[in-house]
Design an enzyme around this catalytic site. Structure first.
Site, PDB file in Angstrom:
ATOM      1  N   LYS A 141       0.818  -1.220   0.000  1.00 24.55           N
ATOM      2  CA  LYS A 141       0.000   0.000   0.000  1.00 24.55           C
ATOM      3  C   LYS A 141       0.853   1.273   0.000  1.00 24.55           C
ATOM      4  CE  LYS A 141      -4.023  -2.138   2.220  1.00 24.55           C
ATOM      5  NZ  LYS A 141      -3.472  -3.477   2.491  1.00 24.55           N
ATOM      6  N   ARG A 142       1.819   1.321  -0.884  1.00 29.53           N
ATOM      7  CA  ARG A 142       2.700   2.473  -0.940  1.00 29.53           C
ATOM      8  C   ARG A 142       2.067   3.631  -1.726  1.00 29.53           C
ATOM      9  NH1 ARG A 142       4.704   0.038   2.805  1.00 29.53           N
ATOM     10  NH2 ARG A 142       6.858  -0.686   2.921  1.00 29.53           N
TER      11      ARG A 142
END
Length: 245
Positions: A48-49
């Site tokens: 989830k960057r």
């Protein structure tokens, strides 16, 4: 992985549960993905960057470089298009994929993702439309884009709406099993061709006794744990296959 690799298409390890153990955990995170790749599984790193462009570039190189064994990662679009550009460009160059958070499975997703904007659309619909546009250059021979969407099984009405908005994007579907998503809830995740969705499950497979027998003991050390894991995965596969056959 040894128990299930012949009955699943891939794995989606969540980096947080490794990172909490520090550098040893981070090494184990990559060791897990390397091992899964040796078993010919698709590897999706749930990281989830999403950050300002310069930082996003570093994140992209960390997970999507030429030497990476990762097939796809999850990314957060909250900072806007320029925060995803490094991921999109590197994924396109190296034949990898991305899953953009669009409508997540947690109850609190309503706080922001369901907000109605000035044009009358909800925020998650606007994100979905952007993902469709950004993903068009990544469309492959199958007609699907390499840019997919994370859409929770826990919101079936929204899932159905998003499938109509995004017919050429793969969905990564969390929320099935332990979070309450049911088989009927994910029916609209699939296109008429039976494709378009990857259904994920973690706790309901790893801790099968709690879900198969109503027991409270969630330890993998329970009696006959390997057998129960295989049973849980088999049950999940059968349930999903009834929707697409």
């Amino acid at each position: 992985i040894d128990l299930l690799h012949n009955n699943i298409v891939g794995v989606k390890p969540q980096s947080a549960f490794y990172e909490k153990y520090g550098p040893w955990g981070f090494k184990a995170f990559f060791d897990t993905m390397i091992y899964a790749k040796k078993k010919n599984l698709i590897v999706i790193a749930d990281v989830k960057r999403g950050d300002v462009p310069s930082t996003a570039q570093a994140y992209a190189e960390a997970y999507l470089g030429k030497s990476s064994i990762i097939d796809a990662i999850t990314v957060n679009p909250l900072l806007g298009r320029d925060s995803l550009d490094p991921f999109i460009k590197l994924a396109a160059r190296n034949g990898q994929g991305l899953f953009v958070l669009v409508k997540t499975s947690n109850p609190g997703s309503k706080d922001f993702q369901d907000q109605v904007l000035s044009d009358g659309q909800r925020f998650y619909e606007t994100v979905a439309q952007q993902v469709v546009e950004w993903g068009k250059p990544l469309t492959g021979r199958s007609g699907y884009s390499g840019l997919g969407a994370v859409v929770g099984a826990t919101f079936p009405d929204e899932l159905k709406k998003l499938r109509s908005l995004m017919p050429h994007n793969f969905f990564l579907i969390p929320g099935y099993g332990a979070q309450g998503g049911q088989t009927e809830d994910i029916k609209s995740a699939f296109n008429p061709d039976g494709l378009g969705a990857l259904i994920t499950a973690a706790r309901s497979i790893i801790y099968p006794a709690s879900f198969l027998n109503g027991q409270r003991d969630e330890s993998p050390k329970i009696k006959n744990w390997p057998l129960k894991v295989e049973q849980a995965a088999g049950q999940m596969n059968r349930e999903i296959n009834t929707l697409i056959t």
